[in-house]
Design an enzyme around this catalytic site. Structure first.
Site, PDB file in Angstrom:
ATOM      1  N   HIS A  12      41.589  30.073  43.660  1.00  0.00           N
ATOM      2  CA  HIS A  12      42.747  30.919  43.361  1.00  0.00           C
ATOM      3  C   HIS A  12      43.970  30.386  44.111  1.00  0.00           C
ATOM      4  O   HIS A  12      43.844  29.740  45.158  1.00  0.00           O
ATOM      5  CB  HIS A  12      42.465  32.366  43.783  1.00  0.00           C
ATOM      6  CG  HIS A  12      41.485  33.075  42.896  1.00  0.00           C
ATOM      7  ND1 HIS A  12      41.268  34.432  42.957  1.00  0.00           N
ATOM      8  CD2 HIS A  12      40.672  32.613  41.914  1.00  0.00           C
ATOM      9  CE1 HIS A  12      40.363  34.780  42.056  1.00  0.00           C
ATOM     10  NE2 HIS A  12      39.979  33.691  41.416  1.00  0.00           N
ATOM     11  N   GLU A  39      46.094  31.802  46.012  1.00  0.00           N
ATOM     12  CA  GLU A  39      46.230  32.272  47.395  1.00  0.00           C
ATOM     13  C   GLU A  39      45.331  31.473  48.354  1.00  0.00           C
ATOM     14  O   GLU A  39      45.737  31.136  49.470  1.00  0.00           O
ATOM     15  CB  GLU A  39      45.864  33.767  47.501  1.00  0.00           C
ATOM     16  CG  GLU A  39      46.733  34.689  46.650  1.00  0.00           C
ATOM     17  CD  GLU A  39      46.078  35.003  45.310  1.00  0.00           C
ATOM     18  OE1 GLU A  39      45.571  34.071  44.636  1.00  0.00           O
ATOM     19  OE2 GLU A  39      46.072  36.190  44.938  1.00  0.00           O
ATOM     20  N   CYS A  48      43.210  39.518  44.544  1.00  0.00           N
ATOM     21  CA  CYS A  48      41.871  40.072  44.335  1.00  0.00           C
ATOM     22  C   CYS A  48      41.214  40.322  45.693  1.00  0.00           C
ATOM     23  O   CYS A  48      41.786  40.024  46.745  1.00  0.00           O
ATOM     24  CB  CYS A  48      41.023  39.120  43.490  1.00  0.00           C
ATOM     25  SG  CYS A  48      40.472  37.662  44.415  1.00  0.00           S
ATOM     26  N   CYS A  76      40.832  37.138  47.847  1.00  0.00           N
ATOM     27  CA  CYS A  76      42.100  36.631  48.385  1.00  0.00           C
ATOM     28  C   CYS A  76      42.731  37.598  49.388  1.00  0.00           C
ATOM     29  O   CYS A  76      43.333  37.159  50.375  1.00  0.00           O
ATOM     30  CB  CYS A  76      43.054  36.324  47.243  1.00  0.00           C
ATOM     31  SG  CYS A  76      42.475  34.926  46.243  1.00  0.00           S
TER      32      CYS A  76
END
Lengths: 150, 150
Positions: free
Chosen positions: A54, A56, A84, A87
């Protein structure tokens, strides 16, 4: 630079993700005192072939590498989508000071949605969070992406 | 091999982490049908210089790379410590079938502790989880590590 101008940079990274057929989420990490953009990333789950890539996670890894530290004290993150659960925890571990995000994510988010990790008892560093920055366009780019997938 | 024998392999990886002055947590991913150990990892936060390099994240990345997939359907994970919030979410994203863990972690865990992610509304794949495998030794190695740090 303003909060919206920083988010626009994260948005441009989300656009780059879309161009590469990745889910369009972009993130930057900024030193708010100097205004320096320390690291940039966009979602690369498809390219990297694993679900942990992801935006992040990648931007934290890059900022830590650049600053030679595991703790990003006094750094801020701008990300186009509400982080999420994975993260949000990574953002807490990395000691991010302020988290600015664009669109909220009721189905998968973990800041103002879901487990609301920063408000939980096992969160030991709580970033200040600011939602809704350029929310409409950050949300629209995701809608367009998934619309085109159908 | 038995559940305890697989956990012993994860424990040996935790021991390796301790030898390298990393927080001693080890993890393996197994194909339960063939018994093959697909990937192994231990915590490398200090070595990698970022807080996302937990054993579970690394072992997922390695298993995904090896199997050329983002979805580890029908794979099981053995990890010496209850996964944290970041790792619990990553385990769900990776579609791990069975999660076996050793020691529970009331302060930082997210399976039977904290946000109990697999039981939350924003968890969209719920692994079956099995706790307490070689729990005493998996816990003791962590206690010894932090005792030596004082």
């Amino acid at each position: 630079m303003t909060t919206e101008e920083y988010m626009q940079i994260a948005y441009n990274l989300a656009q780059k993700a879309a161009d590469e057929d990745e889910i369009p989420v972009g993130a930057i990490i900024v030193n708010p005192e100097t205004g320096e953009i320390i690291a940039q990333a966009y979602n690369q789950s498809a390219h990297h072939g694993d679900a942990t890539s992801h935006a992040e996670i990648l931007v934290i890894q890059r900022a830590c590498e650049k600053l030679k530290t595991t703790r990003l004290w006094n750094c801020d993150m701008y990300v186009t989508l509400e982080p999420c659960t994975m993260c949000a925890a990574a953002i807490s571990f990395a000691r991010i000071k302020n988290l600015y995000f664009g669109a909220s994510d009721p189905k998968g988010g973990a800041v103002v949605s879901g487990v609301r990790f920063f408000d939980s008892s096992t969160c030991h560093h709580r970033p200040l969070y600011h939602s809704g920055i350029l929310a409409d366009k950050c949300s629209q780019i995701l809608k367009d992406f998934f619309q085109n997938k159908r």
